[in-house]
Design a protein around this motif. Structure first.
Motif, short mmCIF file in Angstrom:
data_model
loop_
_atom_site.label_atom_id
_atom_site.label_comp_id
_atom_site.label_asym_id
_atom_site.label_seq_id
_atom_site.Cartn_x
_atom_site.Cartn_y
_atom_site.Cartn_z
N GLY A 556 0.79 -1.23 0.00
CA GLY A 556 0.00 0.00 0.00
C GLY A 556 0.81 1.27 0.00
N CYS A 557 2.13 1.16 0.13
CA CYS A 557 2.98 2.35 0.24
C CYS A 557 3.39 2.86 -1.14
CB CYS A 557 4.22 2.01 1.06
SG CYS A 557 5.49 3.29 0.99
N ASP A 558 3.19 4.14 -1.37
CA ASP A 558 3.52 4.75 -2.66
C ASP A 558 4.78 5.61 -2.59
OD1 ASP A 558 1.41 3.66 -4.10
OD2 ASP A 558 0.03 5.25 -3.50
N CYS A 559 5.67 5.31 -1.64
CA CYS A 559 6.85 6.16 -1.45
C CYS A 559 7.67 6.33 -2.74
CB CYS A 559 7.76 5.59 -0.36
SG CYS A 559 7.23 6.01 1.31
N ALA A 560 7.81 5.24 -3.50
CA ALA A 560 8.63 5.35 -4.71
C ALA A 560 8.03 6.38 -5.67
CB ALA A 560 8.75 3.99 -5.39
N GLN A 571 -1.57 12.01 -2.14
CA GLN A 571 -2.25 11.15 -3.11
C GLN A 571 -1.97 9.68 -2.84
OE1 GLN A 571 -0.67 13.16 -6.67
NE2 GLN A 571 -2.77 13.68 -7.23
N CYS A 572 -1.10 9.41 -1.87
CA CYS A 572 -0.89 8.01 -1.45
C CYS A 572 -2.18 7.54 -0.78
CB CYS A 572 0.28 7.92 -0.48
SG CYS A 572 0.40 6.29 0.30
N ARG A 573 -2.54 6.30 -1.06
CA ARG A 573 -3.83 5.79 -0.58
C ARG A 573 -3.91 5.73 0.94
NH1 ARG A 573 -2.57 0.71 -4.00
NH2 ARG A 573 -0.56 1.70 -3.68
N ILE A 574 -2.74 5.67 1.62
CA ILE A 574 -2.83 5.50 3.08
C ILE A 574 -2.25 6.70 3.83
CG2 ILE A 574 -2.89 2.99 3.01
CD1 ILE A 574 0.09 2.94 3.57
N TYR A 575 -2.03 7.82 3.10
CA TYR A 575 -1.51 9.04 3.74
C TYR A 575 -2.49 9.50 4.83
CZ TYR A 575 -0.21 14.00 4.21
OH TYR A 575 0.16 15.24 4.69
N GLY A 576 -1.97 9.63 6.03
CA GLY A 576 -2.80 10.13 7.14
C GLY A 576 -3.81 9.12 7.66
N PRO A 584 4.53 5.30 11.11
CA PRO A 584 4.90 5.38 9.69
C PRO A 584 4.89 4.02 9.03
CG PRO A 584 6.84 5.57 11.09
CD PRO A 584 5.67 5.52 12.01
N VAL A 585 4.38 3.99 7.81
CA VAL A 585 4.43 2.76 7.02
C VAL A 585 5.62 2.83 6.06
CG1 VAL A 585 3.23 1.38 5.28
CG2 VAL A 585 1.96 2.35 7.20
N GLY A 586 5.77 3.96 5.39
CA GLY A 586 6.88 4.12 4.44
C GLY A 586 7.92 5.09 4.97
N PRO A 587 9.12 5.05 4.39
CA PRO A 587 10.21 5.91 4.87
C PRO A 587 9.94 7.40 4.68
CG PRO A 587 10.85 4.78 2.84
CD PRO A 587 9.56 4.17 3.28
N CYS A 588 9.10 7.76 3.70
CA CYS A 588 8.85 9.20 3.46
C CYS A 588 8.10 9.85 4.61
CB CYS A 588 8.05 9.40 2.17
SG CYS A 588 8.90 8.83 0.71
N MET A 589 7.49 9.03 5.49
CA MET A 589 6.78 9.59 6.64
C MET A 589 7.69 9.61 7.87
SD MET A 589 3.90 11.00 7.31
CE MET A 589 2.37 10.58 6.48
N VAL A 590 8.94 9.14 7.72
CA VAL A 590 9.83 9.04 8.87
C VAL A 590 10.82 10.21 8.90
CG1 VAL A 590 11.59 7.66 10.02
CG2 VAL A 590 9.66 6.54 8.89
#
Ligand code: SF4
Length: 610
Positions: A556-560, A571-576, A584-590
């Protein structure tokens, strides 16, 4: 605070600074509040001017460049055409206002005391002492200073910057903030050129053009009345423009707004620091809707391969090394079964000796303080972070210290996007901090090979806005060049010492970017001469072929996609939703440089359609 030198308080705004402040407010937040209040006051001043059809001109220069002499000549020459008034700004004395009054023109003197610039509050106070009805042009002679006055909006419509030929012709290069803000540059005292052999007017103009400033340059002498007609003609034209604007109920728009595109223009940045400044300063909201500021590959933690993070965890858990890493790497999650240790922070909680550090010097100290224990420095970063690692290797590294390196070069990621044929952006803002190390010219390929406008920018909003204006203007005019809007720090050739150390100790290799894949020549690896400090060679490879989604992004992570600028963070499906800074699920939220975390910290709570 003043973006340029940090000064801020003037007699006009100190009542705001010494008001009780909210509990927990910092000095920076108080000073930022002062600047915001200055902008509010400036807008109010401009309304005053527009209501009366007044053209307000801010004259700026270093002391002694001839501002008052220019005004004296101008007021006499135009006295039958226009009604003028003057606000004078000086640290002390009423001298300049008296010179203006001697010409029969209304003048008000602002004495700033210790303040090195005028601000909107001071100008507003002055306006209440002046008779403005019937005034056509109000000249505001700012305090002589080439640094701070450009940072304070006074409510003027135009900035005119004077450069006298008794100064250096490279002043526009040395004081870019001031000269970038100029709507006209006047080269004054040109009668002295005959006896001066070290000022070249063409060079002065070339330095202005290097700032991507198309403002007219007029060469004149007020005392000898040389070429003054060009200046008067410009004033007539500007007043006519102002009156036409006012008649249509409009006010002068900032330069970027005035460019106007009838399509969306996407400007990519590749620096987490840029993205943070853009988001926290609210630049997206302040710019026209047709500009999209796209965060791109600017976060080294976000692109560090998942399997390398996993390896770092195992070095601490299984090989019992002291593992040191920059703090924002600690919470990056890896793909493991539910209930297993999934980050360095969780490994630390499970008993592994993992220590956050702020610099390679900390890694060195920890190794020296623990000579009997192996210490691994997990170094993930772009050129600016990798250069100090190279310096540590070049200058001698403790025998018990090794490096788990995930160093990356930024330009190959941009080259990959451009070579893909669908880069997804129209212009590039290149990272100023990388350019301080590698040299701005590293980004020339964007312009030379792809004909895409590019400008190097620093972290400050002034530098960023200048870079946006530069690339937009290039798009408008069809010009193409690599602009440097961070000249004060990013010099041609970069930092030769840092580059030499990088070349001495590290090889440039093809490298894996998390979720993106291998990008040619985009990574650093220790040279064979440093093999005994290369953690990749010293320790067992802990990669586990049975581990599900090893090396991939979490489900579900759209970091790439976010890192490549293909979608916005929200626009990531699981943002917020499933993914927040707390969980955090993906590194961009860390990482503090991750676009998702920056947007969340900037208050973006609305999820958008992809
Ligand atoms: S919201 Fe989370 S999962 Fe989605 S792209 Fe951002 S960091 Fe990755």
């Amino acid at each position: 605070m003043c973006d340029t030198c940090g000064c801020n308080l003037t007699p006009g705004n100190k009542h705001l600074a010494f008001k009780p402040v909210a509990k927990g407010a910092t000095a920076v937040s108080v000073l930022k509040g002062l600047l915001a209040k200055n902008d509010d006051q400036a807008a109010h001043n401009r309304e005053h001017f527009d209501k009366r059809g007044i053209l307000a001109i801010n004259l700026m220069s270093s002391p002694g460049s001839g501002k008052t002499a220019l005004l004296e000549a101008t007021l006499v020459a135009l006295k039958d055409e226009f009604t003028c008034a003057v606000i004078e700004g000086d640290l002390e004395t009423e001298n300049d206002a008296e010179r203006i009054r001697a010409k029969g023109v209304q003048a008000h003197q602002i004495v700033t005391g210790t303040a090195c610039h005028l601000d909107a509050h001071l100008v507003h106070d002055a306006l209440h002492h002046m008779a403005l009805d019937g005034v056509d042009i109000l000249f505001i002679e700012n305090v002589g200073n080439l640094v701070c006055p450009a940072s304070f909006d006074l409510g003027q419509h135009l900035n005119v910057t004077l450069l006298s030929v008794t100064e250096g012709d490279d002043k526009p290069a040395k004081y870019p903030v001031m000269f970038r803000a100029a709507d006209a540059m006047l080269l004054t005292k040109t009668d002295l050129l005959a006896v001066l052999d070290d000022f070249d007017p063409d060079k002065a103009e070339a330095h202005l053009r290097n700032l991507a400033n198309p403002a007219p340059v007029m060469r004149l002498s007020a005392r000898k009345e040389l070429n003054m007609e060009a200046w008067y003609a410009w004033l007539r034209e500007q007043l006519a423009t102002q009156l036409a604007r006012v008649a249509q109920g409009q006010s002068r728009r900032p330069k970027i707004h005035a460019l106007e595109f009838d399509r969306t223009v996407k400007i990519l940045n590749v620096c987490g620091g840029h993205e943070r400044s853009i988001t926290h300063a609210g630049l997206r909201g302040a710019l026209p809707k047709w500009i999209e500021l796209v965060p791109g590959p600017g976060c080294p933690v976000c692109v560090c391969p998942e399997e390398v993070v996993y390896q770092a965890m195992q070095l601490a858990l299984q090989d019992r090394c002291i593992l040191v890493a920059f703090g924002d790497m600690l919470r990056v999650p890896v793909n493991v079964k539910k209930g297993e240790v999934r980050s360095l922070a969780e490994a630390q909680a499970a008993g592994a000796d993992i220590r956050p550090i702020a610099s390679p010097l900390d890694a060195r100290k920890i190794a020296l303080d623990n000579p009997e224990r192996p210490v691994v420095f997990f170094a993930a970063g772009f050129e600016t972070t990798t250069a100090p690692v190279a310096a540590m290797l070049a200058e001698g590294i403790p025998t018990n210290l090794s490096i788990l390196l995930s160093g990356r070069l930024t330009w190959p990621a941009v080259a990959m996007l451009l070579d893909s044929g669908t880069p997804g952006f129209d212009a590039l803002v290149a990272p100023g901090h990388v350019s301080t190390i590698m040299g701005p010219e590293e980004w020339s390929f964007v312009v030379d090979r792809h004909e895409i406008p590019a400008a190097v920018a620093g972290f400050g909003t002034e530098s960023l806005l200048a870079s946006f204006y530069s690339v937009l203007r290039q798009l408008k005019t069809g010009e193409r060049f690599l602009d440097n809007c961070y000249r004060e720090v990013a010099h041609p050739g970069g930092n030769p010492t840092a580059r030499r150390m990088l070349e001495q100790t590290l090889d440039v290799v093809d490298a894996n970017w998390r979720g993106i894949g291998i990008i040619p020549n985009s990574g650093y690896a220790l040279k064979p001469a440093f093999a005994k400090h290369d953690a990749l060679l010293l320790y067992p490879d802990h990669s586990d072929p049975t581990r599900r989604r090893a090396g991939e992004m979490p489900p579900g992570c759209d970091c790439a996609q976010v890192v490549l600028g293909k979608i916005y963070p929200n626009q990531c499906r699981i943002y917020g939703l499933a993914c927040t800074p707390r969980n955090p699920v993906g590194p961009c939220m860390v990482s503090d440089e991750g676009a998702c975390r920056i947007w969340w910290a900037g208050g973006v709570r609305v999820v958008a359609d992809a």
